[in-house]
Design an enzyme around this catalytic site. Sequence first.
Site, PDB file in Angstrom:
ATOM      1  CB  CYS A 194      -0.886  -0.009   1.241  1.00  0.00           C
ATOM      2  SG  CYS A 194      -1.990  -1.426   1.293  1.00  0.00           S
ATOM      3  CB  ALA A 195       3.435   2.000  -2.393  1.00  0.00           C
ATOM      4  N   PRO A 197       1.542   7.826  -0.838  1.00  0.00           N
ATOM      5  CG  PRO A 197       2.194   9.946  -0.068  1.00  0.00           C
ATOM      6  CD  PRO A 197       1.478   8.699   0.367  1.00  0.00           C
ATOM      7  N   GLY A 198       4.133   7.073  -1.560  1.00  0.00           N
ATOM      8  CA  GLY A 198       5.454   6.563  -1.933  1.00  0.00           C
ATOM      9  C   GLY A 198       6.570   6.915  -0.970  1.00  0.00           C
ATOM     10  N   GLY A 199       6.222   7.476   0.181  1.00  0.00           N
ATOM     11  CA  GLY A 199       7.256   7.879   1.142  1.00  0.00           C
ATOM     12  C   GLY A 199       8.137   6.716   1.563  1.00  0.00           C
ATOM     13  CB  CYS A 311      -0.557   6.417  10.736  1.00  0.00           C
ATOM     14  SG  CYS A 311      -1.893   6.680   9.586  1.00  0.00           S
TER      15      CYS A 311
HETATM   16  C1  SAM Z   1      -1.278   4.429   4.875  1.00  0.00           C
HETATM   17  S1  SAM Z   1      -1.442   4.726   3.180  1.00  0.00           S
HETATM   18  C2  SAM Z   1       0.161   4.279   2.601  1.00  0.00           C
HETATM   19  C3  SAM Z   1       1.252   5.302   2.825  1.00  0.00           C
HETATM   20  C4  SAM Z   1       2.571   4.964   2.144  1.00  0.00           C
HETATM   21  N1  SAM Z   1       3.041   3.642   2.554  1.00  0.00           N
HETATM   22  C5  SAM Z   1       3.673   5.977   2.412  1.00  0.00           C
HETATM   23  O1  SAM Z   1       4.461   5.811   3.331  1.00  0.00           O
HETATM   24  O2  SAM Z   1       3.754   6.977   1.676  1.00  0.00           O
HETATM   25  C6  SAM Z   1      -2.477   3.396   2.677  1.00  0.00           C
HETATM   26  C7  SAM Z   1      -2.659   3.244   1.174  1.00  0.00           C
HETATM   27  O3  SAM Z   1      -3.359   2.000   0.966  1.00  0.00           O
HETATM   28  C8  SAM Z   1      -4.042   2.100  -0.254  1.00  0.00           C
HETATM   29  N2  SAM Z   1      -4.995   0.967  -0.323  1.00  0.00           N
HETATM   30  C9  SAM Z   1      -6.227   0.859   0.240  1.00  0.00           C
HETATM   31  N3  SAM Z   1      -6.766  -0.354  -0.026  1.00  0.00           N
HETATM   32  C10 SAM Z   1      -5.843  -1.044  -0.750  1.00  0.00           C
HETATM   33  C11 SAM Z   1      -5.798  -2.336  -1.336  1.00  0.00           C
HETATM   34  N4  SAM Z   1      -6.823  -3.171  -1.215  1.00  0.00           N
HETATM   35  N5  SAM Z   1      -4.695  -2.685  -2.018  1.00  0.00           N
HETATM   36  C12 SAM Z   1      -3.636  -1.834  -2.158  1.00  0.00           C
HETATM   37  N6  SAM Z   1      -3.630  -0.587  -1.621  1.00  0.00           N
HETATM   38  C13 SAM Z   1      -4.715  -0.205  -0.939  1.00  0.00           C
HETATM   39  C14 SAM Z   1      -4.625   3.490  -0.226  1.00  0.00           C
HETATM   40  O4  SAM Z   1      -4.901   3.935  -1.543  1.00  0.00           O
HETATM   41  C15 SAM Z   1      -3.497   4.277   0.459  1.00  0.00           C
HETATM   42  O5  SAM Z   1      -2.699   4.917  -0.514  1.00  0.00           O
END
Ligand code: SAM
Length: 366
Positions: A194-195, A197-199, A311
């Site tokens: 679940c990447a 915005p890519g941080g 988080c």
């Molecule tokens: C906590 S954020 C990720 C932050 C990211 N790891 C960073 O450090 O920049 C969670 C992400 O999970 C994605 N997401 C939600 N459901 C998902 C799924 N079933 N499969 C993949 N990604 C999913 C969302 O779009 C969101 O961008």
Amino acid sequence: MATARGVAWHALQRIDQQGAYANLVVPGLLAGSRLDERDRGFVTELVYGTTRMRRACDALVDRFVMKEPAPEIRTLLRLGAYQLAFADVATHAAVGETVELAPKRSRGFVNAILRNVSRAPMIWPDEATELSYPQWMAVLLHAELGDDARPAMERMNRPPPVTVRDDGYTQDRASQWVAASVRARRDDRVLDVCAAPGGKATAMAGSGAHVVATDLAPARAGLVHANVKKLGARVDVVCADGTAPPFAPATFDKVLLDAPCSGLGALRRRPDARWRITPGDIDELASLQRRLIDASAELVRPGGVLVYSVCTVTAVESVDHPVPAGFEVIDDEPAGTWRRFRHGWRVLPHDDDTDGMVLIRYRRQA
Ligand SMILES: C[S@@+](CC[C@H](N)C(=O)[O-])C[C@H]1O[C@@H](n2cnc3c(N)ncnc32)[C@H](O)[C@@H]1O
């Protein structure tokens, strides 16, 4: 020309009445304004602060309101009360310049209410009102954190510090610790499920690992792509559903699952989040997280590592999830200011001025 308070009022009306997101509305309105740097900062503080403290502002105002005013006037009163009670603004400016924005027929009313707010000391009915959290959320945070609930809630009412990595990317320090805890190494095959915005994906790629970053939403996968390009990082971006990932089983050395969550540890970043989330959302997220853990675990090679992070600070979205079959917990202390939290680790917002997070690390048995 619109003043800072005028722009703030406009933004708050979109947030209060149309459910707009504060972090989208403010940059949009600022881009179309001709305010200088200082005023832009002031608009952001007013909009974010008034949104966070909405419940407390309403309580301050409601002592003197006999009949519910029109929605735009309710919003203006919140903006005035925020300046009087929570911002470093002189009383005469807070009242005078807020009243000035009101349509002529409402000026007497707004002036009378804000003058009363400025004069009458407040006796708060309870902590959730004083710290401006929905009742259920304050109850939940107390049940989870005990004496740490109040300092955590207070810290999440203040804007986060801006912390910038060596490569120029702005990222919360606890997020940096999570990425580091994966211990990605040169030529490792690493998946960030679940990447966006890519941080964390770009941080892990700094090690020379081969990072694959997926996200469900095409627009969000696009954000990862943009950040990867900006930083010149070596990351392959794929739009994919983490519950049904398009990869062969046991093909990654390390998998990071930074799961979608309620964000209760990062409320200072999203001023309106506390008013959006419901207890039902938390149950749904917990069940999605379990499906994501099961699917992610499949992708880890024997002897490889699965790192789970959120988080938020509650057990139901973290340590209540079962340890995946065939995995054991990695137990040494990760770098950062973590406290032990059952078989995982937790940092609270007031521990080290980061977002609140939970981190759990597993190794797949060889
Ligand atoms: C906590 S954020 C990720 C932050 C990211 N790891 C960073 O450090 O920049 C969670 C992400 O999970 C994605 N997401 C939600 N459901 C998902 C799924 N079933 N499969 C993949 N990604 C999913 C969302 O779009 C969101 O961008």
